[in-house]
Scaffold this motif. Structure first.
Motif, PDB file in Angstrom:
ATOM      1  N   THR A 102      21.915  22.441  69.395  1.00  0.00           N
ATOM      2  CA  THR A 102      21.343  23.674  68.838  1.00  0.00           C
ATOM      3  C   THR A 102      22.066  24.226  67.618  1.00  0.00           C
ATOM      4  O   THR A 102      21.502  25.059  66.902  1.00  0.00           O
ATOM      5  CB  THR A 102      21.364  24.781  69.908  1.00  0.00           C
ATOM      6  N   GLY A 103      23.342  23.849  67.430  1.00  0.00           N
ATOM      7  CA  GLY A 103      24.145  24.457  66.372  1.00  0.00           C
ATOM      8  C   GLY A 103      24.770  25.779  66.760  1.00  0.00           C
ATOM      9  O   GLY A 103      25.412  26.433  65.925  1.00  0.00           O
ATOM     10  N   GLU A 104      24.636  26.200  68.038  1.00  0.00           N
ATOM     11  CA  GLU A 104      25.139  27.496  68.486  1.00  0.00           C
ATOM     12  C   GLU A 104      26.439  27.321  69.279  1.00  0.00           C
ATOM     13  O   GLU A 104      26.516  26.494  70.193  1.00  0.00           O
ATOM     14  CB  GLU A 104      24.099  28.208  69.355  1.00  0.00           C
ATOM     15  N   ILE A 105      27.446  28.143  68.952  1.00  0.00           N
ATOM     16  CA  ILE A 105      28.764  28.059  69.577  1.00  0.00           C
ATOM     17  C   ILE A 105      28.901  29.132  70.649  1.00  0.00           C
ATOM     18  O   ILE A 105      28.549  30.295  70.430  1.00  0.00           O
ATOM     19  CB  ILE A 105      29.874  28.216  68.514  1.00  0.00           C
ATOM     20  N   GLY A 106      29.432  28.767  71.795  1.00  0.00           N
ATOM     21  CA  GLY A 106      29.690  29.697  72.887  1.00  0.00           C
ATOM     22  C   GLY A 106      30.124  28.918  74.110  1.00  0.00           C
ATOM     23  O   GLY A 106      30.012  27.685  74.153  1.00  0.00           O
ATOM     24  N   VAL A 107      30.622  29.635  75.122  1.00  0.00           N
ATOM     25  CA  VAL A 107      31.085  29.007  76.364  1.00  0.00           C
ATOM     26  C   VAL A 107      30.459  29.751  77.540  1.00  0.00           C
ATOM     27  O   VAL A 107      30.479  30.982  77.590  1.00  0.00           O
ATOM     28  CB  VAL A 107      32.618  29.025  76.470  1.00  0.00           C
ATOM     29  N   GLU A 108      29.910  28.987  78.481  1.00  0.00           N
ATOM     30  CA  GLU A 108      29.271  29.571  79.664  1.00  0.00           C
ATOM     31  C   GLU A 108      30.335  29.954  80.689  1.00  0.00           C
ATOM     32  O   GLU A 108      31.326  29.264  80.865  1.00  0.00           O
ATOM     33  CB  GLU A 108      28.271  28.556  80.224  1.00  0.00           C
TER      34      GLU A 108
END
Length: 473
Positions: free
Chosen positions: A155-161
Motif C-alpha cells: 500500500t505504501g502506508e507505514i504503521g505498526v498494528e
C-alpha cells in the motif's frame, strides 16, 4: 457475503487463504502455499523476505476478485526502512545467535521488574528489544513488524498494528502505546517507532501498478500477530476457557480483560500480549512441535502418522525432557540433543524413534499442565475446557496426552485458526454483522467440526511424572 484473502505466514510455511464470510457461512480455501524458513548467509540467519513477498503476491493474484486483504505472521521480527522508504537489510531470524548475551546487558540498564511493570512481557532472549539492541540502527527511520512490512509494500502506508507491537517489549500494555520511557532508557532512537494501528483499521488500498492486483482492494490490519488472530477463532462458548495455540511454538494461556503485572506473574515468566478488541492474551511460550519437526528433519522421516503409531505403543514416562531447555531452541541435531539432555538428567535416552516421539509429546503435555495451572492460579481464573487450535490440533496423541495431563476436556480445532481469525476481523471491518468476539466464535462453532478428548488414565501418574521432570532442573 465478503470474499477476502488471509495471508498467514508461519515459521515454516506461508499460505494465502481465500475466505468467504456471511450469515451462517465461514469457509476457507487454500489458494497458495509456499516454503518459509531461515537462510544462513555469512554466519547470520535471515528470513527470505522478498521470496515471502513474491509468494504472497502470487497467491493474491491467484485468489481472484477480493473485498479485502489481511496479513498475520509470527512475532518479534521486523524490517527497517531508510529515509527513502527502502528496506535497509534483510530481516534477521529470531533464532539467530546475535542476541546471545544481549538480554543481560539490557537488564543492567532496565531491571526486569521495571520492564515487566510497563510491558508485562515474558523474558525471551529474542524479543525485539534485544534484537534492536544488537542491531546497527544508523540510517533507519522506521521499524515495521513483518506483516506491517508486507502491508507497506502493498500500500505504501507505514504503521505498526498493536497486537504485534505488544510483543516487542517496548510497548506499554496498559496505555497500548509505545513506551517512550523504555525506548529512552534502553538507548534506542524514538524515530523508528511508527504510529500504531488497531485490528480492523484500513491500512490503505493495494497499489495496482506495484502489485498487479485490481484497483481499490483495501488492505486491512488484522490481529497481525498470528496468535492474536488464532485466539479470535477459539470456538469458546463462554469465558471459562484456556487455549493452546499449537504449532512450531505452543502458546498456552487465558484471555483476560486486563493485564496481570504482579511479581508472581513476572517470576513465572508469563506474558501479557495484546489481543483483538483490547483483550489480553495472558500466556507463556512453551516450546512446541519444533522439537519433533527437527527430529523428523534429521531422521529424514516424513511419515508422522507412523511415528505417532510407534509413540502410542511405546511405554509411558520412560524418559522426560524439559522442552524449554535452551539447547532445544536453535536448529540442529535434535535427537542427539535429547540424548545428551537425558544423560545429563540421569536418564537412559530413548532407544527408538517411537520412544523418542513419546518422550517429546509427554514432556510437552507436562509443560502445558504446569503452565496452565500456574496461569489459573496467578490470574485467579478457573477454566472448564482447554481449546487446542492450530496445526497441533491434528496430533491426536498429543491432544489425548494433554487432556490426560491437564485433567480437562480438550476441544481440538479449528486447524486454520489464525487464517479464520484474520478473515473474521476483515469481514467485520467490511460491514458483516459480527459485533464482538462472541459473535465471531459462535460462527466458528456452527461452521467447523471439532473433536473432544476426555481425560483418561491416573492423575497420580502425571503428578509423579511432573515432579520427576521439573525436579531435574
Amino acid at each position: 457475503m465478503k470474499r477476502v484473502a488471509a495471508v498467514d505466514l508461519g515459521a515454516s510455511s506461508g499460505r494465502v487463504m481465500l475466505g468467504e464470510v456471511g450469515a451462517h457461512v465461514l469457509e476457507l480455501r487454500e489458494v497458495h502455499r509456499f516454503w518459509n524458513g531461515p537462510v544462513r548467509a555469512h554466519g547470520r540467519l535471515h528470513w527470505d523476505i522478498l521470496q515471502l513477498y513474491r509468494s504472497t503476491l502470487d497467491g493474491l493474484r491467484t485468489a481472484g476478485a477480493l473485498d479485502g486483504i489481511g496479513i498475520d505472521s509470527w512475532a518479534v521480527d521486523y524490517g527497517l526502512l531508510d529515509a527513502d522508504g527502502r528496506l535497509l537489510r534483510n530481516p534477521v531470524h529470531y533464532r539467530d545467535s546475535r542476541t546471545d548475551g544481549v538480554m543481560e546487558r539490557v537488564l543492567e540498564k532496565v531491571p526486569a521488574a521495571d520492564l515487566y511493570a510497563v510491558t508485562g512481557l515474558q523474558q525471551l532472549p529474542f524479543n525485539t528489544i534485544y534484537q534492536l539492541t544488537a542491531e546497527a540502527l544508523e540510517g533507519a527511520t522506521s521499524l515495521l513488524m513483518i506483516p506491517d512490512l508486507l502491508g507497506y509494500w502493498l500500500t505504501g502506508e507505514i504503521g505498526v498494528e498493536r497486537t504485534n507491537a505488544s510483543t516487542t517489549q517496548l510497548f506499554d500494555v496498559r496505555s497500548r502505546e509505545w513506551s517512550d520511557e523504555l525506548i529512552s532508557r534502553v538507548g534506542l532512537p524514538r524515530r523508528v517507532f511508527p504510529q500504531l494501528r488497531e485490528p480492523g483499521d484500513v491500512i490503505g488500498n493495494a497499489l495496482p501498478d506495484e502489485t498487479g492486483l485490481a484497483p481499490g482492494i483495501p488492505v486491512i490490519a488484522v490481529g497481525s500477530h498470528d496468535t492474536a488472530s488464532s485466539v479470535v477463532a477459539v470456538p469458546a462458548a463462554d469465558e471459562r476457557f484456556a487455549y493452546i495455540s499449537s504449532g512450531t511454538w505452543s502458546l498456552v494461556g487465558l484471555e483476560l480483560d486486563a493485564p496481570v503485572l504482579t511479581d508472581a506473574a513476572r517470576e513465572a515468566n508469563f506474558t501479557n500480549e495484546g489481543g483483538v478488541d483490547g483483550r489480553i492474551r495472558f500466556l507463556r511460550n512453551v516450546m512446541g512441535l519444533w522439537i519433533l519437526q527437527e527430529c523428523q528433519r534429521v531422521w529424514g522421516d516424513d511419515d508422522l502418522d507412523g511415528l505417532l503409531r510407534d509413540a502410542a505403543a511405546a511405554p509411558s514416562f520412560t524418559t522426560l525432557i524439559d522442552p524449554d531447555a535452551p539447547e532445544f531452541l536453535a536448529p540442529g541435531n535434535m535427537p542427539k540433543r535429547i540424548e545428551e539432555h537425558c544423560r545429563a538428567t540421569g536418564q537412559e535416552p530413548p532407544r527408538s524413534r517411537g520412544a523418542m516421539v513419546r518422550c517429546i509429546l509427554e514432556s510437552l503435555a507436562l509443560a502445558y499442565r504446569r503452565t496452565l495451572r500456574a496461569a489459573q492460579s496467578i490470574a485467579g481464573r478457573e477454566v472448564d475446557v482447554l481449546h487446542v487450535i492450530g496445526g497441533g490440533s491434528q496430533n491426536e496423541l498429543l491432544c489425548q496426552l494433554t487432556a490426560d495431563a491437564c485433567g480437562l476436556p480438550v476441544l481440538a480445532g479449528p486447524v486454520e485458526a489464525s487464517a479464520l481469525g484474520n478473515v473474521l476481523v476483515q469481514a467485520r471491518a467490511l460491514g458483516e454483522p459480527l459485533p464482538d468476539l462472541a459473535a465471531m466464535r459462535a460462527l466458528v462453532r456452527s461452521t467447523h467440526r471439532l473433536r473432544t478428548y476426555t481425560p483418561q488414565g491416573k492423575p497420580a501418574d502425571w503428578d509423579a511424572a511432573e515432579s520427576r521432570m521439573f525436579g531435574t532442573r
